[in-house]
Write a protein that holds these residues in place. Structure first.
Motif, mmCIF file in Angstrom:
data_model
loop_
_atom_site.group_PDB
_atom_site.id
_atom_site.type_symbol
_atom_site.label_atom_id
_atom_site.label_comp_id
_atom_site.label_asym_id
_atom_site.label_seq_id
_atom_site.Cartn_x
_atom_site.Cartn_y
_atom_site.Cartn_z
ATOM 1 N N GLY A 1 -4.880 3.512 -4.801
ATOM 2 C CA GLY A 1 -5.103 3.020 -3.287
ATOM 3 C C GLY A 1 -5.845 4.206 -2.578
ATOM 4 O O GLY A 1 -6.232 5.162 -3.337
ATOM 5 N N GLY A 2 -5.505 4.345 -1.283
ATOM 6 C CA GLY A 2 -5.931 5.369 -0.656
ATOM 7 C C GLY A 2 -6.990 5.076 0.142
ATOM 8 O O GLY A 2 -7.774 4.075 0.117
ATOM 9 N N ALA A 3 -7.634 6.054 0.865
ATOM 10 C CA ALA A 3 -8.894 5.756 1.578
ATOM 11 C C ALA A 3 -10.085 5.489 0.715
ATOM 12 O O ALA A 3 -10.905 4.818 1.204
ATOM 13 N N LYS A 4 -10.601 6.553 0.177
ATOM 14 C CA LYS A 4 -11.939 6.511 -0.359
ATOM 15 C C LYS A 4 -12.003 6.219 -2.181
ATOM 16 O O LYS A 4 -11.446 7.023 -2.997
ATOM 17 N N MET B 1 -11.191 -5.608 10.433
ATOM 18 C CA MET B 1 -10.968 -4.774 9.121
ATOM 19 C C MET B 1 -9.562 -4.757 8.543
ATOM 20 O O MET B 1 -8.572 -5.288 9.192
ATOM 21 N N ALA B 2 -9.580 -4.747 7.212
ATOM 22 C CA ALA B 2 -8.402 -4.798 6.502
ATOM 23 C C ALA B 2 -7.720 -3.552 6.333
ATOM 24 O O ALA B 2 -8.258 -2.389 5.859
ATOM 25 N N LEU B 3 -6.462 -3.624 6.893
ATOM 26 C CA LEU B 3 -5.625 -2.488 6.768
ATOM 27 C C LEU B 3 -4.440 -2.690 5.807
ATOM 28 O O LEU B 3 -3.800 -1.738 5.751
ATOM 29 N N GLY C 1 -5.841 -1.114 -4.440
ATOM 30 C CA GLY C 1 -5.621 -1.595 -3.242
ATOM 31 C C GLY C 1 -6.209 -0.710 -2.131
ATOM 32 O O GLY C 1 -6.833 0.301 -2.583
ATOM 33 N N GLY C 2 -5.692 -0.633 -0.919
ATOM 34 C CA GLY C 2 -5.986 0.356 0.091
ATOM 35 C C GLY C 2 -7.288 0.315 0.284
ATOM 36 O O GLY C 2 -8.214 -0.401 0.222
ATOM 37 N N GLY C 3 -8.045 1.245 1.037
ATOM 38 C CA GLY C 3 -9.363 1.286 1.787
ATOM 39 C C GLY C 3 -10.302 1.323 0.930
ATOM 40 O O GLY C 3 -11.423 0.613 0.940
ATOM 41 N N MET C 4 -10.080 1.775 -0.503
ATOM 42 C CA MET C 4 -11.049 1.998 -1.568
ATOM 43 C C MET C 4 -11.400 0.426 -2.119
ATOM 44 O O MET C 4 -12.369 0.381 -2.625
ATOM 45 N N ASP D 1 -13.088 9.543 -4.106
ATOM 46 C CA ASP D 1 -12.170 10.611 -4.467
ATOM 47 C C ASP D 1 -11.390 10.161 -5.890
ATOM 48 O O ASP D 1 -10.995 11.131 -6.489
ATOM 49 N N LYS D 2 -11.524 8.900 -6.264
ATOM 50 C CA LYS D 2 -10.875 8.484 -7.263
ATOM 51 C C LYS D 2 -11.644 7.933 -8.500
ATOM 52 O O LYS D 2 -11.235 7.433 -9.545
ATOM 53 N N ILE D 3 -13.082 8.022 -8.334
ATOM 54 C CA ILE D 3 -13.940 7.375 -9.490
ATOM 55 C C ILE D 3 -13.746 8.131 -10.791
ATOM 56 O O ILE D 3 -13.457 7.394 -11.848
ATOM 57 N N GLY E 1 -0.839 13.255 -2.877
ATOM 58 C CA GLY E 1 -0.321 13.563 -1.482
ATOM 59 C C GLY E 1 0.272 12.513 -0.973
ATOM 60 O O GLY E 1 1.403 12.427 -0.377
ATOM 61 N N ASP E 2 -0.885 11.623 -0.517
ATOM 62 C CA ASP E 2 -0.321 10.689 0.641
ATOM 63 C C ASP E 2 0.568 9.433 -0.239
ATOM 64 O O ASP E 2 1.348 8.971 0.551
ATOM 65 N N SER E 3 0.549 9.437 -1.492
ATOM 66 C CA SER E 3 1.265 8.533 -2.119
ATOM 67 C C SER E 3 2.791 8.790 -2.158
ATOM 68 O O SER E 3 3.806 8.357 -2.070
ATOM 69 N N MET F 1 -1.321 1.316 -0.288
ATOM 70 C CA MET F 1 -2.106 -0.181 -0.370
ATOM 71 C C MET F 1 -2.690 -0.414 0.718
ATOM 72 O O MET F 1 -3.504 -1.477 0.976
ATOM 73 N N GLY F 2 -2.289 0.430 1.961
ATOM 74 C CA GLY F 2 -2.873 0.256 3.207
ATOM 75 C C GLY F 2 -2.678 1.316 4.102
ATOM 76 O O GLY F 2 -2.117 2.301 3.765
ATOM 77 N N ALA F 3 -2.789 1.172 5.383
ATOM 78 C CA ALA F 3 -2.556 2.273 6.363
ATOM 79 C C ALA F 3 -1.243 2.300 6.539
ATOM 80 O O ALA F 3 -0.782 1.894 7.731
ATOM 81 N N PHE F 4 -0.369 2.759 5.681
ATOM 82 C CA PHE F 4 1.070 2.479 5.811
ATOM 83 C C PHE F 4 1.778 3.437 6.987
ATOM 84 O O PHE F 4 2.968 3.188 7.082
ATOM 85 N N GLU F 5 0.965 4.446 7.450
ATOM 86 C CA GLU F 5 1.644 5.328 8.601
ATOM 87 C C GLU F 5 1.627 4.212 9.627
ATOM 88 O O GLU F 5 2.611 4.650 10.586
ATOM 89 N N MET F 6 0.963 3.287 9.829
ATOM 90 C CA MET F 6 1.399 2.295 11.026
ATOM 91 C C MET F 6 2.292 1.233 10.471
ATOM 92 O O MET F 6 1.963 0.395 9.142
HETATM 93 P P1 AMP Z 1 -5.542 8.825 0.054
HETATM 94 O O1 AMP Z 1 -5.387 10.395 0.697
HETATM 95 O O2 AMP Z 1 -7.175 9.103 -0.639
HETATM 96 O O3 AMP Z 1 -4.454 8.508 -0.744
HETATM 97 O O4 AMP Z 1 -5.704 8.265 1.265
HETATM 98 C C1 AMP Z 1 -4.703 7.811 2.198
HETATM 99 C C2 AMP Z 1 -4.839 7.256 3.434
HETATM 100 O O5 AMP Z 1 -5.670 6.269 3.272
HETATM 101 C C3 AMP Z 1 -3.684 6.996 4.261
HETATM 102 O O6 AMP Z 1 -3.835 7.859 5.367
HETATM 103 C C4 AMP Z 1 -3.924 5.476 4.635
HETATM 104 O O7 AMP Z 1 -3.611 5.380 5.940
HETATM 105 C C5 AMP Z 1 -5.339 5.216 4.341
HETATM 106 N N1 AMP Z 1 -5.477 3.704 4.171
HETATM 107 C C6 AMP Z 1 -5.068 2.870 3.246
HETATM 108 N N2 AMP Z 1 -5.620 1.914 3.222
HETATM 109 C C7 AMP Z 1 -6.379 1.654 4.111
HETATM 110 C C8 AMP Z 1 -7.441 0.763 4.848
HETATM 111 N N3 AMP Z 1 -7.061 -0.323 4.228
HETATM 112 N N4 AMP Z 1 -8.014 1.099 5.702
HETATM 113 C C9 AMP Z 1 -8.010 2.667 6.367
HETATM 114 N N5 AMP Z 1 -7.087 3.438 5.863
HETATM 115 C C10 AMP Z 1 -6.584 3.030 4.610
#
Ligand code: AMP
Length: 404
Positions: free
Chosen positions: A207-210, A301-303, A231-234, A213-215, A361-363, A329-334
């Protein structure tokens, strides 16, 4: 090949140089999170209890100018370590020269010294970044201070610096042992086994944003995994590559061809979200709702992943014996968008007889914030290092440790 571990080496009466990862967050010379110091304690205590003379080195932050030195001194780490060990840890305010050498000469068995931040060597000299660019003379100098080198800094294992690879090379050239500490041993055991020799079914969760970063991680783990949950932004670049509507969700247009290629390569191993929690903007206060299906309305937007996706992921995880998880799997900080990450974490905690590993780090922040860290087998201490390990790269800090 198995690596030499500190417990394989005789440390009694020896000057034991140990590279730890004390790169802790510091604000106004106060440590705000001492997890990394605590994680190094088993190796430190072992060396003290086995009557070694322990000489500790670590970097802290990035040192670019003299002004950085005030905030990036390791003095607060020595103080915190003294408290944790209930024994005096002598801080030496330099990391080269007579003051350090006399402090070492005066050591008794079981004594502990911490020298100043190794990255203070990155400025004020003719070489340039002596530590970060691995000046061989610096590695040789530090190696000359000890009889044994123990590397316990997994967090820097993906870097080739003087204080890890430089010392290791010079120690080996002098016929002295280079061993892994217990933290490094644990990271090699869990991450290494998962990537090289997983017990199946093996499920990777990303998961995570991009995507970008994970290709390399996906590419490396496709042939080894039974399922890859994304899941997540990616996830949205993958869904767009399949022709789905993704609204204003995170999207890396230039990665669409790569996403298509990975989907083709993986066949049905890749499992993508089938519903989402969508919001009108990136804010916890935004209007939000759950979609019926996979397509997302134009202005939303899917969060987070939705309830059907959580079920699908839980089903896919059933019976898994090894799970590697990187990225939320999502913007878990919120709080409104944390449920997907929380439920996936809980599902991992409920797996019977599975090895569950979180790296990145973020996980790590996510499982700690959501209070599910103690239900998992291993939380990696290295963000960049664990990601590179999952990419299948050889980490120079590990490669430079002696084989058994
Ligand atoms: P990473 O450092 O690549 O693991 O990305 C972690 C970040 O991805 C976190 O700050 C999350 O808030 C963000 N993130 C996860 N899912 C989403 C989403 N669906 N839309 C926007 N940001 C996201």
């Amino acid at each position: 090949m198995a690596k030499l571990i500190v417990s394989d080496v005789d440390v009694q009466d020896k000057k034991v140089l140990m590279r730890a990862d004390f790169n802790v967050p510091v604000k106004n010379n106060e440590i705000t999170n001492d997890n990394r110091i605590v994680a190094a304690l088993p190796t430190i205590k072992y060396i003290i209890e086995h009557h070694g003379k322990l000489i500790l080195l670590s970097h802290l932050g990035r040192v670019k100018s003299d002004a950085d030195k005030k905030e990036l001194t390791l003095k607060p780490v020595a103080e915190r370590l003294s408290e944790l060990l209930n024994q005096d840890v002598k801080f030496v305010s330099v990391n080269e020269g007579s003051e350090l050498e006399s402090a070492i000469a005066a050591m008794n068995d079981g004594d502990v010294i911490l020298m100043e931040n190794t990255r203070f060597q990155d400025i004020d000299n003719d070489f340039g970044k002596r530590e970060s660019k691995n000046d061989p003379k610096l590695g040789e100098y530090w190696a000359s201070l000890g009889d044994v080198f123990v590397n316990d800094a997994f967090g820097t294992a993906h870097r080739s610096h003087a204080s890890n690879v430089g010392i290791a090379s010079a120690m080996k050239a002098a016929g002295k042992p280079v061993a892994a500490g217990f933290l490094m041993e644990k990271e090699i055991k869990f991450l290494g086994n998962a990537v090289e020799n997983p017990v199946h079914p093996f499920v990777t969760i990303l998961g995570g944003a991009k995507v970008s970063d994970k290709i390399a991680v996906i590419d490396n783990l496709i042939p080894k995994s039974d399922h890859i949950l994304i899941g997540g932004g990616m996830a949205y670049t993958f869904l767009a590559a399949q022709g789905h509507k993704i609204g204003t969700s995170l999207f890396e247009e230039d990665r669409v061809p790569m996403a298509k290629e990975l989907l083709e390569k993986a066949g049905d191993k890749i499992v993508l979200p089938v519903d989402h929690v969508v919001a009108s903007e990136f804010s916890n206060d935004a209007n939000h709702e759950v979609t019926d299906g996979v397509d997302i309305p134009d202005n939303m937007m899917a969060l987070d992943i939705g309830p059907k996706t959580i079920k699908l992921f839980e089903e896919t995880l059933k019976g898994a014996k090894t799970v590697v998880w990187n990225g939320p799997m999502g913007a878990f900080e919120m709080s409104n968008f944390a449920n997907g990450t929380l439920q996936v974490g809980k599902a991992l905690g409920e797996l019977d007889g599975a090895t569950t590993i979180v790296g990145g780090g973020d996980s790590t922040a996510a499982v700690q914030q959501l209070g599910i860290a103690d239900q998992l087998t291993h939380i990696s201490t290295g963000g960049g290092a664990s990601l590179e390990y999952l990419e299948g790269k050889e980490l120079p800090g590990i490669a430079s440790i002696s084989d058994k």
